[in-house]
Design a protein around this motif. Structure first.
Motif, PDB file in Angstrom:
ATOM      1  N   GLN A  33       0.814  -1.206   0.000  1.00 35.43           N
ATOM      2  CA  GLN A  33       0.000   0.000   0.000  1.00 35.43           C
ATOM      3  C   GLN A  33       0.855   1.267   0.000  1.00 35.43           C
ATOM      4  N   ILE A  34       0.668   2.094  -1.036  1.00 37.20           N
ATOM      5  CA  ILE A  34       1.312   3.405  -1.133  1.00 37.20           C
ATOM      6  C   ILE A  34       0.248   4.410  -1.542  1.00 37.20           C
ATOM      7  N   ALA A  35       0.258   5.588  -0.926  1.00 37.20           N
ATOM      8  CA  ALA A  35      -0.742   6.610  -1.226  1.00 37.20           C
ATOM      9  C   ALA A  35      -0.073   7.904  -1.664  1.00 37.20           C
ATOM     10  N   ASP A  36      -0.864   8.781  -2.268  1.00 33.20           N
ATOM     11  CA  ASP A  36      -0.355  10.098  -2.652  1.00 33.20           C
ATOM     12  C   ASP A  36       0.236  10.796  -1.431  1.00 33.20           C
ATOM     13  N   GLY A  37       1.411  11.396  -1.628  1.00 32.23           N
ATOM     14  CA  GLY A  37       2.045  12.131  -0.552  1.00 32.23           C
ATOM     15  C   GLY A  37       2.952  11.296   0.335  1.00 32.23           C
ATOM     16  N   ASP A  38       2.952   9.997   0.133  1.00 29.46           N
ATOM     17  CA  ASP A  38       3.846   9.156   0.932  1.00 29.46           C
ATOM     18  C   ASP A  38       5.301   9.435   0.556  1.00 29.46           C
ATOM     19  N   ILE A  39       6.201   9.151   1.473  1.00 35.99           N
ATOM     20  CA  ILE A  39       7.632   9.331   1.246  1.00 35.99           C
ATOM     21  C   ILE A  39       8.278   7.952   1.148  1.00 35.99           C
ATOM     22  N   ILE A  40       8.903   7.691   0.018  1.00 36.04           N
ATOM     23  CA  ILE A  40       9.528   6.404  -0.230  1.00 36.04           C
ATOM     24  C   ILE A  40      11.030   6.512   0.030  1.00 36.04           C
ATOM     25  N   CYS A  41      11.541   5.690   0.933  1.00 39.09           N
ATOM     26  CA  CYS A  41      12.974   5.650   1.207  1.00 39.09           C
ATOM     27  C   CYS A  41      13.570   4.394   0.578  1.00 39.09           C
ATOM     28  N   VAL A  42      14.618   4.583  -0.197  1.00 44.03           N
ATOM     29  CA  VAL A  42      15.238   3.469  -0.915  1.00 44.03           C
ATOM     30  C   VAL A  42      16.722   3.419  -0.573  1.00 44.03           C
ATOM     31  N   ALA A  43      17.219   2.224  -0.234  1.00 42.32           N
ATOM     32  CA  ALA A  43      18.618   2.059   0.128  1.00 42.32           C
ATOM     33  C   ALA A  43      19.530   2.315  -1.069  1.00 42.32           C
ATOM     34  N   SER A  44      20.597   3.056  -0.833  1.00 37.93           N
ATOM     35  CA  SER A  44      21.518   3.405  -1.917  1.00 37.93           C
ATOM     36  C   SER A  44      22.185   2.178  -2.528  1.00 37.93           C
ATOM     37  N   LYS A  45      22.354   1.118  -1.735  1.00 40.16           N
ATOM     38  CA  LYS A  45      23.072  -0.050  -2.246  1.00 40.16           C
ATOM     39  C   LYS A  45      22.384  -0.660  -3.451  1.00 40.16           C
ATOM     40  N   ILE A  46      21.055  -0.828  -3.404  1.00 40.71           N
ATOM     41  CA  ILE A  46      20.398  -1.431  -4.565  1.00 40.71           C
ATOM     42  C   ILE A  46      20.407  -0.463  -5.746  1.00 40.71           C
ATOM     43  N   CYS A  47      20.446   0.844  -5.453  1.00 34.87           N
ATOM     44  CA  CYS A  47      20.567   1.827  -6.529  1.00 34.87           C
ATOM     45  C   CYS A  47      21.934   1.683  -7.198  1.00 34.87           C
ATOM     46  N   SER A  48      22.971   1.528  -6.389  1.00 36.39           N
ATOM     47  CA  SER A  48      24.320   1.369  -6.922  1.00 36.39           C
ATOM     48  C   SER A  48      24.432   0.119  -7.777  1.00 36.39           C
ATOM     49  N   LEU A  49      23.872  -0.989  -7.286  1.00 34.03           N
ATOM     50  CA  LEU A  49      23.934  -2.244  -8.035  1.00 34.03           C
ATOM     51  C   LEU A  49      23.178  -2.128  -9.349  1.00 34.03           C
ATOM     52  N   ALA A  50      22.031  -1.465  -9.314  1.00 28.55           N
ATOM     53  CA  ALA A  50      21.238  -1.296 -10.530  1.00 28.55           C
ATOM     54  C   ALA A  50      21.922  -0.378 -11.534  1.00 28.55           C
ATOM     55  N   GLU A  51      22.721   0.569 -11.007  1.00 28.52           N
ATOM     56  CA  GLU A  51      23.430   1.504 -11.879  1.00 28.52           C
ATOM     57  C   GLU A  51      24.778   0.958 -12.352  1.00 28.52           C
ATOM     58  N   GLY A  52      25.217  -0.131 -11.757  1.00 30.85           N
ATOM     59  CA  GLY A  52      26.510  -0.707 -12.129  1.00 30.85           C
ATOM     60  C   GLY A  52      27.691  -0.057 -11.448  1.00 30.85           C
ATOM     61  N   ASP A  53      27.465   0.552 -10.287  1.00 29.61           N
ATOM     62  CA  ASP A  53      28.547   1.219  -9.557  1.00 29.61           C
ATOM     63  C   ASP A  53      29.295   0.221  -8.676  1.00 29.61           C
ATOM     64  N   VAL A  54      29.905  -0.740  -9.337  1.00 31.00           N
ATOM     65  CA  VAL A  54      30.642  -1.811  -8.666  1.00 31.00           C
ATOM     66  C   VAL A  54      32.064  -1.836  -9.234  1.00 31.00           C
ATOM     67  N   ILE A  55      33.040  -1.865  -8.352  1.00 27.89           N
ATOM     68  CA  ILE A  55      34.448  -1.829  -8.765  1.00 27.89           C
ATOM     69  C   ILE A  55      35.140  -3.130  -8.384  1.00 27.89           C
ATOM     70  N   ASP A  56      35.837  -3.711  -9.337  1.00 30.59           N
ATOM     71  CA  ASP A  56      36.628  -4.910  -9.100  1.00 30.59           C
ATOM     72  C   ASP A  56      37.932  -4.490  -8.422  1.00 30.59           C
ATOM     73  N   LEU A  57      38.096  -4.872  -7.159  1.00 31.70           N
ATOM     74  CA  LEU A  57      39.282  -4.454  -6.416  1.00 31.70           C
ATOM     75  C   LEU A  57      40.564  -5.057  -6.979  1.00 31.70           C
ATOM     76  N   ASN A  58      40.436  -6.145  -7.698  1.00 34.04           N
ATOM     77  CA  ASN A  58      41.621  -6.755  -8.311  1.00 34.04           C
ATOM     78  C   ASN A  58      42.255  -5.851  -9.355  1.00 34.04           C
ATOM     79  N   LYS A  59      41.453  -4.887  -9.853  1.00 37.07           N
ATOM     80  CA  LYS A  59      41.937  -3.991 -10.893  1.00 37.07           C
ATOM     81  C   LYS A  59      42.364  -2.630 -10.343  1.00 37.07           C
ATOM     82  N   VAL A  60      42.287  -2.475  -9.027  1.00 33.36           N
ATOM     83  CA  VAL A  60      42.637  -1.198  -8.399  1.00 33.36           C
ATOM     84  C   VAL A  60      44.113  -1.218  -8.002  1.00 33.36           C
ATOM     85  N   VAL A  61      44.840  -0.177  -8.409  1.00 32.64           N
ATOM     86  CA  VAL A  61      46.259  -0.049  -8.061  1.00 32.64           C
ATOM     87  C   VAL A  61      46.396   1.051  -7.004  1.00 32.64           C
ATOM     88  N   PRO A  62      46.733   0.694  -5.777  1.00 31.17           N
ATOM     89  CA  PRO A  62      46.845   1.697  -4.705  1.00 31.17           C
ATOM     90  C   PRO A  62      47.995   2.674  -4.963  1.00 31.17           C
TER      91      PRO A  62
END
Length: 235
Positions: A33-62
């Motif tokens: 149930q969602i109604a007009d005026g409700d506030i939807i909070c969404v975790a950033s992690k699933i947004c990141s995964l959906a956007e492809g904001d994932v880094i392979d640490l094996n390819k990172v050079v410190p």
């Protein structure tokens, strides 16, 4: 009365996808149930995964800076430290704050987050915040209106810890449809409404392993605004 309910049954996000449509399908399937005026909070992690904001640490050079910081904080992977440095946009490390075993970072949008919003994930990867959480919030709000016929405000939330406390809280890292600040009419002081809402939603969403990445806040009176961004909440 203000109520907060969590959406269960959201499938695991493992690749780039249309997150708003996945949320809508889950809402319809579960008769959530969602109604007009409700506030939807969404975790950033699933947004990141959906956007492809994932880094392979094996390819990172410190860099030498990341290696130097790792000497101060041995439990931190130097590659992860490098990713945190990269998120600030300053290779010199001037936007980092180190306290004990914690690294805080100032991001280009003005937010200050523990580890710069970077999380180490499974399979030797790191998840970073999306580049524009305000835009993601807008997309979700617009999709809900088009598909469900309801006008909602959306807050993208992220877990954030403090060096002086155990555990973590939830804060807002993106928003759409509401004024993120609220002024107390009696005192004239402002409070960061979006962070208060993100923290409240955290009571239901929880931290890792709970698998409730969306919460709906119903019954709150607030100022609606489509031109307000997360940048308006920072100094």
């Amino acid at each position: 009365m203000v109520t907060i309910t969590g959406l269960r049954g959201i499938p695991t996000i493992s690749k780039v996808c249309d997150l708003p449509q996945i949320l809508i399908k889950t809402i319809k399937k579960g008769h959530f149930q969602i109604a007009d005026g409700d506030i939807i909070c969404v975790a950033s992690k699933i947004c990141s995964l959906a956007e492809g904001d994932v880094i392979d640490l094996n390819k990172v050079v410190p860099t030498p800076l990341a290696q130097k910081i790792q000497q101060r904080i041995p439990k931190k992977d130097e590659r992860l430290i490098q990713v945190i440095i990269d998120q600030t946009g300053d290779p010199n490390g001037s936007k980092l704050e180190i306290s004990g075993n914690h690294i805080g970072a100032w991001l280009p949008n003005g937010l200050f987050l523990t580890s710069g919003g970077v999380d180490k994930d499974k399979n030797n990867t790191a998840i970073t915040l999306p580049k524009n959480c305000d835009l993601i919030a807008k997309r979700i709000s617009k999709a809900f209106y088009q598909e469900l016929g309801i006008e909602t405000s959306v807050i993208i939330t992220d877990s954030d810890g403090r060096a002086d406390k155990k555990g973590a809280n939830q804060v807002a890292v993106g928003l759409y449809g509401l004024n993120g600040l609220r002024t107390n009419k009696k005192t004239g002081t402002s409070e960061t409404l979006c962070d208060l809402l993100a923290a409240a939603a955290g009571l239901v969403m929880g931290q890792r392993g709970i698998n409730i990445p969306l919460a709906c806040i119903h019954g709150l009176e607030y100022e609606k605004a489509t031109d307000f961004s997360i940048a308006n909440t920072v100094n």
